[in-house]
Design an enzyme around this catalytic site. Sequence first.
Site, PDB file in Angstrom:
ATOM      1  N   CYS A 106     -53.262  14.576  15.863  1.00  0.00           N
ATOM      2  CA  CYS A 106     -51.951  14.182  16.392  1.00  0.00           C
ATOM      3  C   CYS A 106     -52.025  12.681  16.673  1.00  0.00           C
ATOM      4  CB  CYS A 106     -51.572  14.996  17.624  1.00  0.00           C
ATOM      5  SG  CYS A 106     -52.708  14.849  19.020  1.00  0.00           S
ATOM      6  N   PHE A 107     -51.230  12.157  17.591  1.00  0.00           N
ATOM      7  CA  PHE A 107     -51.190  10.699  17.741  1.00  0.00           C
ATOM      8  C   PHE A 107     -52.478  10.140  18.332  1.00  0.00           C
ATOM      9  CE2 PHE A 107     -49.948   6.744  20.005  1.00  0.00           C
ATOM     10  CZ  PHE A 107     -49.662   6.000  18.874  1.00  0.00           C
TER      11      PHE A 107
END
Length: 375
Positions: A106-107
């Site tokens: 994810c980020f």
Amino acid sequence: MARKTKRKKSENMQTTKNFKNIVINNTPLIDVRAEVEFNKGAFLNAVNIPIMDNLERHVIGIEYKQHGNDSAVELGHELVSGQLRETRICKWVDFINNNPTAIIYCFRGGQRSKIAQSWIEKRLGRQIERLEGGYKAFRHYLMENLQPQYAPQHIMILGGYTGTGKTKLLAEFSATVDLEKLANHRGSSFGRHIDPQPSQINFENNLAYAMIQNKYKNYKYMLLEDEGRHIGTNFIPTDLAAHFANGKLIILQEDIETRVNITHSEYVIEAQKEYCDALDPDIGLYEWAKYIMSSIDRLKKRLGGLATQNLINSFNAAFSKQLIFGQTDMHKDWIKMLLIDYYDPMYKYQLKNTSKKIIFMGNTNEVRNFLKGEL
């Protein structure tokens, strides 16, 4: 009211920060960020299978700001539950079954990818890897490798007048980093493809991939085409462009008729096919013509009104004849005018003022043989 329930964190989950191996091995990646994040910037070999869609992400973001992390996590589990959760797990598992080495991220490598990882592992009955630091850390690694001190140090650059076939010749050599392909643009005023160019972030990510792979294959030189800093709307970072400018320059030479034929093949035959394949054939042909006309019009400031009008008249005559007889040879008339009146003077000026060291000049066979000897 804030949600108070805390969920137990998963233990012993596998992570990796071996970014170099991910690049060299073209490792498949699962990006669980929302689509809006993925569209801003992503990596090669990544598929976007979000744990939350754009709206869900927005709602949970508001919950986080108002009530904190624990409440936002709890809301996320409520929103992504039941059949919706099952559907998303199935998509991840299907991809991993087809790509067993896939890594999830994810980020920042935080809660979203951890949650998705735990769901996947429960379903698969085995561990998978999560990208430590997520998109942010991997992006930092790629940008670091666009700094001159980390880039391949020995560079050869193939230059030459427009239409000499530089791109096709370089494609014969595995040491080539094809800047035009990475930018999805032919690198000229007439170089746009019907498909859009990548975002600047994606261009940089893809360029870093190509340069890292080149570096660790231990080629003697990295081969590039002589490009300006800008390739359509994409641009090479300033320091890296300056590093490229220190490369050794090879000049590819061909006579004007050969150059006209090569340009005709690429900018007329291949380009028309591209437009007609993407659109209805009749519409595609007219869209191609509109693009060429608009490209000619953009040259007016440099060419002057009379030369521009002559080009337009020649193009209109060629296009009309093509529509009637289905032939494209007349397009060679305006192409020859374009090469002689626009591209050749511009390249002569650039060559006269280049700081690059010219180490060889020759035709296609001569340059091919020279490169084989050097590599």
